[in-house]
Design a protein around this motif. Sequence first.
Motif, PDB file in Angstrom:
ATOM      1  N   GLN A 178     -24.650 -39.203  35.855  1.00  0.00           N
ATOM      2  CA  GLN A 178     -24.437 -38.638  34.533  1.00  0.00           C
ATOM      3  C   GLN A 178     -25.579 -39.035  33.599  1.00  0.00           C
ATOM      4  O   GLN A 178     -25.992 -40.196  33.585  1.00  0.00           O
ATOM      5  N   THR A 179     -26.083 -38.088  32.813  1.00  0.00           N
ATOM      6  CA  THR A 179     -27.252 -38.339  31.972  1.00  0.00           C
ATOM      7  C   THR A 179     -26.880 -38.808  30.575  1.00  0.00           C
ATOM      8  O   THR A 179     -27.437 -39.764  30.055  1.00  0.00           O
ATOM      9  N   TYR A 180     -25.906 -38.140  29.924  1.00  0.00           N
ATOM     10  CA  TYR A 180     -25.659 -38.371  28.512  1.00  0.00           C
ATOM     11  C   TYR A 180     -24.495 -39.314  28.241  1.00  0.00           C
ATOM     12  O   TYR A 180     -24.538 -40.110  27.317  1.00  0.00           O
ATOM     13  N   LEU A 181     -23.432 -39.211  29.023  1.00  0.00           N
ATOM     14  CA  LEU A 181     -22.266 -40.052  28.818  1.00  0.00           C
ATOM     15  C   LEU A 181     -21.847 -40.658  30.152  1.00  0.00           C
ATOM     16  O   LEU A 181     -22.042 -40.051  31.200  1.00  0.00           O
ATOM     17  N   PRO A 182     -21.297 -41.865  30.135  1.00  0.00           N
ATOM     18  CA  PRO A 182     -20.827 -42.445  31.401  1.00  0.00           C
ATOM     19  C   PRO A 182     -19.698 -41.613  31.964  1.00  0.00           C
ATOM     20  O   PRO A 182     -18.746 -41.278  31.273  1.00  0.00           O
ATOM     21  N   ALA A 183     -19.788 -41.247  33.227  1.00  0.00           N
ATOM     22  CA  ALA A 183     -18.814 -40.326  33.815  1.00  0.00           C
ATOM     23  C   ALA A 183     -17.787 -41.029  34.683  1.00  0.00           C
ATOM     24  O   ALA A 183     -17.089 -40.393  35.440  1.00  0.00           O
ATOM     25  N   GLN A 184     -17.709 -42.362  34.592  1.00  0.00           N
ATOM     26  CA  GLN A 184     -16.720 -43.060  35.394  1.00  0.00           C
ATOM     27  C   GLN A 184     -15.330 -42.516  35.091  1.00  0.00           C
ATOM     28  O   GLN A 184     -15.012 -42.183  33.952  1.00  0.00           O
ATOM     29  N   GLY A 185     -14.508 -42.449  36.114  1.00  0.00           N
ATOM     30  CA  GLY A 185     -13.159 -41.944  35.914  1.00  0.00           C
ATOM     31  C   GLY A 185     -12.184 -42.571  36.896  1.00  0.00           C
ATOM     32  O   GLY A 185     -12.545 -42.870  38.040  1.00  0.00           O
ATOM     33  N   HIS A 186     -10.971 -42.792  36.427  1.00  0.00           N
ATOM     34  CA  HIS A 186      -9.888 -43.291  37.267  1.00  0.00           C
ATOM     35  C   HIS A 186      -8.807 -42.219  37.341  1.00  0.00           C
ATOM     36  O   HIS A 186      -8.506 -41.573  36.337  1.00  0.00           O
ATOM     37  N   GLU A 187      -8.230 -42.055  38.514  1.00  0.00           N
ATOM     38  CA  GLU A 187      -7.182 -41.055  38.692  1.00  0.00           C
ATOM     39  C   GLU A 187      -6.088 -41.615  39.595  1.00  0.00           C
ATOM     40  O   GLU A 187      -6.380 -42.218  40.631  1.00  0.00           O
ATOM     41  N   ILE A 188      -4.844 -41.447  39.172  1.00  0.00           N
ATOM     42  CA  ILE A 188      -3.684 -41.903  39.941  1.00  0.00           C
ATOM     43  C   ILE A 188      -2.841 -40.685  40.301  1.00  0.00           C
ATOM     44  O   ILE A 188      -2.607 -39.811  39.462  1.00  0.00           O
TER      45      ILE A 188
END
Length: 315
Positions: free
Chosen positions: A287-297
Amino acid sequence: MNQNERCALKPVHALPLRGSIFIVVLLISPAFSAQQEWQFTQHFFNLYDVNSAYAGNHGTTSIALRYRNQWPGIAGAPKTQTLSLHSPLKKWPMGAGMRIMHESIGARSMISLRVSGAYKMKLWGGNLSAGASLGAIREQINLAELSIRDQDDLVPAIDNRSYTMPVAEVAVIFNTTRYWVGTEWTRLNRSKTQWASGGTARMYYHGNTTAGVMIPAGKDDLIKLSGIVRYTEGGFWNYDIAAGFLLNNLIWFGSGYRAESGPLFFTEVNINPKLRLGYSYETGNNQTYLPAQGHEIFLGFNPGNQQRSSIRFFQ
């Protein structure tokens, strides 16, 4: 990013911490285009969530819950909750289902409801299903959560605090006990959005095509290879690919890659024949502009007593 809008607005001059994500998404560029439909990492654990024609294919009622937290640690970051339910109609070669989603991003919130039906027929040793869905999306903005610091900011132009618009979609899927391929097209009615008076923003149609194959690797072990390609009107493309391994018919674990985001990792535990629990993590390394880390349950529940053997293939 799950729910963005096409706009033709200037950027704001100052951003408060609360609601800043919403303003960035809505007002960041002279001509901003992006995905309006949500993107789930664990779609391969419940195909109905990405293809309404799959409704009823489990042979019993199937319920799925999802929670997604995008960009953790950033105020106003997207959070998404979904509930889906589908079941066969015993007296007809058909299935029916429902999908409800709620999402919040800064000062903006959205809830959608879609009801679908699917007709099924036997073909080439498998099942061919065609489905359609109708529903509505309601969006709201709470301007009290925003701090308007400059008179030139365009936030006051958003004079409609909430609105509701209809949605329509179609889907088709073919599957055997070993593989599937299907496509779904959403927001086909292209309803106009009405955040600002005189605005020209509208819904843009989206399409996704998903496919996968199961490869036996032992008596109770399987390898699952899957992928999904997403298209947004205007020529925007995105894709996921993933590989998972089922160990002893009990636990799935695997990894994949999402374009413009980076690697992802997932696991799912078959707690018992009726209950499944999954988790995934996206690294966001590209990701260039914003951190794209994500958690999903993910939580899946099949209350019926009679389940088709293919449920462990296409959950």
